[in-house]
Design a protein around this motif. Sequence first.
Motif, PDB file in Angstrom:
ATOM      1  N   LEU A   1       0.836  -1.215   0.000  1.00 32.40           N
ATOM      2  CA  LEU A   1       0.000   0.000   0.000  1.00 32.40           C
ATOM      3  C   LEU A   1       0.865   1.257   0.000  1.00 32.40           C
ATOM      4  O   LEU A   1       0.600   2.209  -0.743  1.00 32.40           O
ATOM      5  CB  LEU A   1      -0.929  -0.016   1.223  1.00 32.40           C
ATOM      6  CG  LEU A   1      -2.068  -1.036   1.163  1.00 32.40           C
ATOM      7  CD1 LEU A   1      -2.743  -1.160   2.536  1.00 32.40           C
ATOM      8  CD2 LEU A   1      -3.102  -0.659   0.104  1.00 32.40           C
ATOM      9  N   VAL A   2       1.885   1.254   0.842  1.00 36.16           N
ATOM     10  CA  VAL A   2       2.735   2.453   0.928  1.00 36.16           C
ATOM     11  C   VAL A   2       3.393   2.722  -0.415  1.00 36.16           C
ATOM     12  O   VAL A   2       3.483   3.870  -0.872  1.00 36.16           O
ATOM     13  CB  VAL A   2       3.778   2.282   2.059  1.00 36.16           C
ATOM     14  CG1 VAL A   2       4.825   3.391   2.005  1.00 36.16           C
ATOM     15  CG2 VAL A   2       3.079   2.273   3.417  1.00 36.16           C
ATOM     16  N   SER A   3       3.841   1.645  -1.091  1.00 35.18           N
ATOM     17  CA  SER A   3       4.504   1.847  -2.384  1.00 35.18           C
ATOM     18  C   SER A   3       3.524   2.368  -3.439  1.00 35.18           C
ATOM     19  O   SER A   3       3.944   2.911  -4.460  1.00 35.18           O
ATOM     20  CB  SER A   3       5.153   0.548  -2.871  1.00 35.18           C
ATOM     21  OG  SER A   3       4.152  -0.378  -3.248  1.00 35.18           O
ATOM     22  N   ARG A   4       2.241   2.222  -3.168  1.00 39.25           N
ATOM     23  CA  ARG A   4       1.217   2.739  -4.101  1.00 39.25           C
ATOM     24  C   ARG A   4       0.650   4.075  -3.632  1.00 39.25           C
ATOM     25  O   ARG A   4      -0.370   4.552  -4.156  1.00 39.25           O
ATOM     26  CB  ARG A   4       0.097   1.702  -4.268  1.00 39.25           C
ATOM     27  CG  ARG A   4       0.538   0.480  -5.069  1.00 39.25           C
ATOM     28  CD  ARG A   4      -0.380  -0.709  -4.817  1.00 39.25           C
ATOM     29  NE  ARG A   4      -0.011  -1.855  -5.662  1.00 39.25           N
ATOM     30  CZ  ARG A   4       1.004  -2.676  -5.410  1.00 39.25           C
ATOM     31  NH1 ARG A   4       1.792  -2.470  -4.363  1.00 39.25           N
ATOM     32  NH2 ARG A   4       1.255  -3.693  -6.219  1.00 39.25           N
ATOM     33  N   GLY A   5       1.236   4.636  -2.613  1.00 34.67           N
ATOM     34  CA  GLY A   5       0.802   5.961  -2.164  1.00 34.67           C
ATOM     35  C   GLY A   5      -0.417   5.951  -1.258  1.00 34.67           C
ATOM     36  O   GLY A   5      -1.072   6.986  -1.088  1.00 34.67           O
ATOM     37  N   VAL A   6      -0.736   4.785  -0.683  1.00 41.30           N
ATOM     38  CA  VAL A   6      -1.890   4.695   0.218  1.00 41.30           C
ATOM     39  C   VAL A   6      -1.381   4.672   1.662  1.00 41.30           C
ATOM     40  O   VAL A   6      -0.514   3.858   2.005  1.00 41.30           O
ATOM     41  CB  VAL A   6      -2.719   3.412  -0.058  1.00 41.30           C
ATOM     42  CG1 VAL A   6      -3.905   3.333   0.891  1.00 41.30           C
ATOM     43  CG2 VAL A   6      -3.178   3.379  -1.518  1.00 41.30           C
ATOM     44  N   ALA A   7      -1.917   5.546   2.485  1.00 45.74           N
ATOM     45  CA  ALA A   7      -1.510   5.579   3.897  1.00 45.74           C
ATOM     46  C   ALA A   7      -2.123   4.403   4.651  1.00 45.74           C
ATOM     47  O   ALA A   7      -3.190   3.895   4.273  1.00 45.74           O
ATOM     48  CB  ALA A   7      -1.950   6.880   4.539  1.00 45.74           C
ATOM     49  N   VAL A   8      -1.424   3.972   5.690  1.00 41.38           N
ATOM     50  CA  VAL A   8      -1.902   2.837   6.493  1.00 41.38           C
ATOM     51  C   VAL A   8      -1.832   3.201   7.968  1.00 41.38           C
ATOM     52  O   VAL A   8      -0.843   3.770   8.437  1.00 41.38           O
ATOM     53  CB  VAL A   8      -1.032   1.576   6.270  1.00 41.38           C
ATOM     54  CG1 VAL A   8      -1.602   0.392   7.045  1.00 41.38           C
ATOM     55  CG2 VAL A   8      -0.920   1.243   4.790  1.00 41.38           C
ATOM     56  N   GLU A   9      -2.898   2.884   8.702  1.00 41.77           N
ATOM     57  CA  GLU A   9      -2.856   2.947  10.167  1.00 41.77           C
ATOM     58  C   GLU A   9      -3.041   1.516  10.663  1.00 41.77           C
ATOM     59  O   GLU A   9      -4.104   0.921  10.483  1.00 41.77           O
ATOM     60  CB  GLU A   9      -3.918   3.901  10.697  1.00 41.77           C
ATOM     61  CG  GLU A   9      -3.554   5.347  10.354  1.00 41.77           C
ATOM     62  CD  GLU A   9      -4.556   6.391  10.824  1.00 41.77           C
ATOM     63  OE1 GLU A   9      -4.188   7.568  10.818  1.00 41.77           O
ATOM     64  OE2 GLU A   9      -5.691   6.036  11.163  1.00 41.77           O
ATOM     65  N   ARG A  10      -1.968   0.988  11.243  1.00 38.56           N
ATOM     66  CA  ARG A  10      -1.883  -0.439  11.579  1.00 38.56           C
ATOM     67  C   ARG A  10      -1.984  -0.604  13.091  1.00 38.56           C
ATOM     68  O   ARG A  10      -1.304   0.096  13.842  1.00 38.56           O
ATOM     69  CB  ARG A  10      -0.543  -0.945  11.038  1.00 38.56           C
ATOM     70  CG  ARG A  10      -0.095  -2.284  11.532  1.00 38.56           C
ATOM     71  CD  ARG A  10       1.239  -2.635  10.866  1.00 38.56           C
ATOM     72  NE  ARG A  10       1.816  -3.822  11.493  1.00 38.56           N
ATOM     73  CZ  ARG A  10       2.705  -4.617  10.921  1.00 38.56           C
ATOM     74  NH1 ARG A  10       3.142  -4.342   9.703  1.00 38.56           N
ATOM     75  NH2 ARG A  10       3.178  -5.673  11.548  1.00 38.56           N
ATOM     76  N   PHE A  11      -2.827  -1.538  13.530  1.00 39.39           N
ATOM     77  CA  PHE A  11      -3.068  -1.718  14.963  1.00 39.39           C
ATOM     78  C   PHE A  11      -2.939  -3.191  15.340  1.00 39.39           C
ATOM     79  O   PHE A  11      -3.740  -4.019  14.871  1.00 39.39           O
ATOM     80  CB  PHE A  11      -4.474  -1.235  15.334  1.00 39.39           C
ATOM     81  CG  PHE A  11      -4.731   0.202  14.979  1.00 39.39           C
ATOM     82  CD1 PHE A  11      -4.313   1.226  15.823  1.00 39.39           C
ATOM     83  CD2 PHE A  11      -5.368   0.525  13.785  1.00 39.39           C
ATOM     84  CE1 PHE A  11      -4.539   2.559  15.487  1.00 39.39           C
ATOM     85  CE2 PHE A  11      -5.602   1.850  13.438  1.00 39.39           C
ATOM     86  CZ  PHE A  11      -5.182   2.877  14.294  1.00 39.39           C
ATOM     87  N   GLU A  12      -1.949  -3.516  16.143  1.00 35.58           N
ATOM     88  CA  GLU A  12      -1.817  -4.882  16.682  1.00 35.58           C
ATOM     89  C   GLU A  12      -2.792  -4.978  17.854  1.00 35.58           C
ATOM     90  O   GLU A  12      -2.644  -4.277  18.851  1.00 35.58           O
ATOM     91  CB  GLU A  12      -0.361  -5.115  17.102  1.00 35.58           C
ATOM     92  CG  GLU A  12      -0.024  -6.577  17.306  1.00 35.58           C
ATOM     93  CD  GLU A  12      -0.647  -7.152  18.561  1.00 35.58           C
ATOM     94  OE1 GLU A  12      -1.359  -8.187  18.444  1.00 35.58           O
ATOM     95  OE2 GLU A  12      -0.468  -6.575  19.645  1.00 35.58           O
ATOM     96  N   LEU A  13      -3.785  -5.827  17.717  1.00 34.03           N
ATOM     97  CA  LEU A  13      -4.953  -5.712  18.588  1.00 34.03           C
ATOM     98  C   LEU A  13      -4.724  -6.125  20.038  1.00 34.03           C
ATOM     99  O   LEU A  13      -5.485  -5.713  20.914  1.00 34.03           O
ATOM    100  CB  LEU A  13      -6.124  -6.514  18.002  1.00 34.03           C
ATOM    101  CG  LEU A  13      -6.753  -5.866  16.763  1.00 34.03           C
ATOM    102  CD1 LEU A  13      -7.747  -6.821  16.110  1.00 34.03           C
ATOM    103  CD2 LEU A  13      -7.434  -4.559  17.125  1.00 34.03           C
TER     104      LEU A  13
END
Length: 392
Positions: free
Chosen positions: A268-280
């Motif tokens: 996603l990052v390489s495609r310009g999409v931001a990510v908010e990642r949460f280890e639950l």
Amino acid sequence: MEARQIREGIFWMGAVDWDRRLFDSLIPLPDGTSYNAYLVKGSSKTALLDTIDPSMYHQLEAQLASMERLDYVVAHHAEQDHSGSIPAVLAKYPKASAVCSPKCKPMLIDLLNVAEERIITVDDGDAIDLGGRTLKFVHAPWVHWPETMLTYVPEDKILFTCDFLGSHLATSELFSTGRPREREAAKRYFAEIMMPFSNLIVKNLDRIEGLDVDVVAPSHGPVVSDPGYITDCYREWSAGPMRNKVCLPYVSMHGSTRLMVDALVSALVSRGVAVERFELTGSDLGNVAMSLVDAATVVIGAPTVLGGAHPAAAHIALLANALRPRTKFVSVLCSYGWGGRAVEQISGLIGNLRAEVLEPVVCKGLPRSQDLQAIERLADQIAAKHRELGLV
Ligand code: FEO
């Protein structure tokens, strides 16, 4: 804490709960909260707007110690953190009446055992004259219960909004100072409590923006002396554009799901999409809720436990379903051991999300090249969908 004057004859009363860390046995309160009641004095009558959580009633009782007479206790909302001390206040002032919306009346009886004869109901637009000061009632259902109402005091241009426009923030400041921490607390509060009612929030904002308001006085968090600031925030959070962002809550038992998540984040990052990642297992659910406010896509990462979705992943799916974010696209990453129905289970838990389902990626054990390729395709699809929405 002593009562604090907002205007001559209008006082903040209540308690700052610095140490509370959970609300509704569910919502994390990293910044504590406050329970704001307000005393409004007219030349002939006096009203208390809301009470406080009964666990801290002793503070309100001390603030009321010098008040020999009270005529009204306005219950904007029957939830116990505001109305829970109404029975004690009515006992202290035997001639006082509780004032509430017709929908609130049975709740005060059922939830708090308030005697029916002590309750006066008011319709939308009704007013009570305190003598030189008017309490004008504005019914505002579903911010966040069906019985909620607000009180407008036109002489002072103050709108008392109960939960609406509030924040779970313990602070020694009476008024909002505009610090970023306050905006984050308000957004967290919106995400956890108001987001399921986004459409109705817009309607209620339209209504109150027709009033001439200088001060918004909510029942949690600081008083706001720049009403346009908080109503603009609410408009953005309830109806503003979605972001080119993926909210990615996940849990992993032995690392396979984590490898899938790692791969998706990179893609996603390489495609310009931001990510908010949460280890639950270690994430604050409030942070996940805030991410859901404007993430265009949600992807849940879940291994299987005993043939079904990991309970932590099922929990976040259930929570997202309850919060009803405006998410446009949803998908699942799943690694399983010997089979299972994790994807079907999670899909069945998010029926409230009016989101397009993108092809989940499911693999047995460690992700292999074909699984990583499927993750790349999922990233391609997410980026393309976001572009179609004009988010990129
Ligand atoms: Fe702050 Fe819905 O109670």
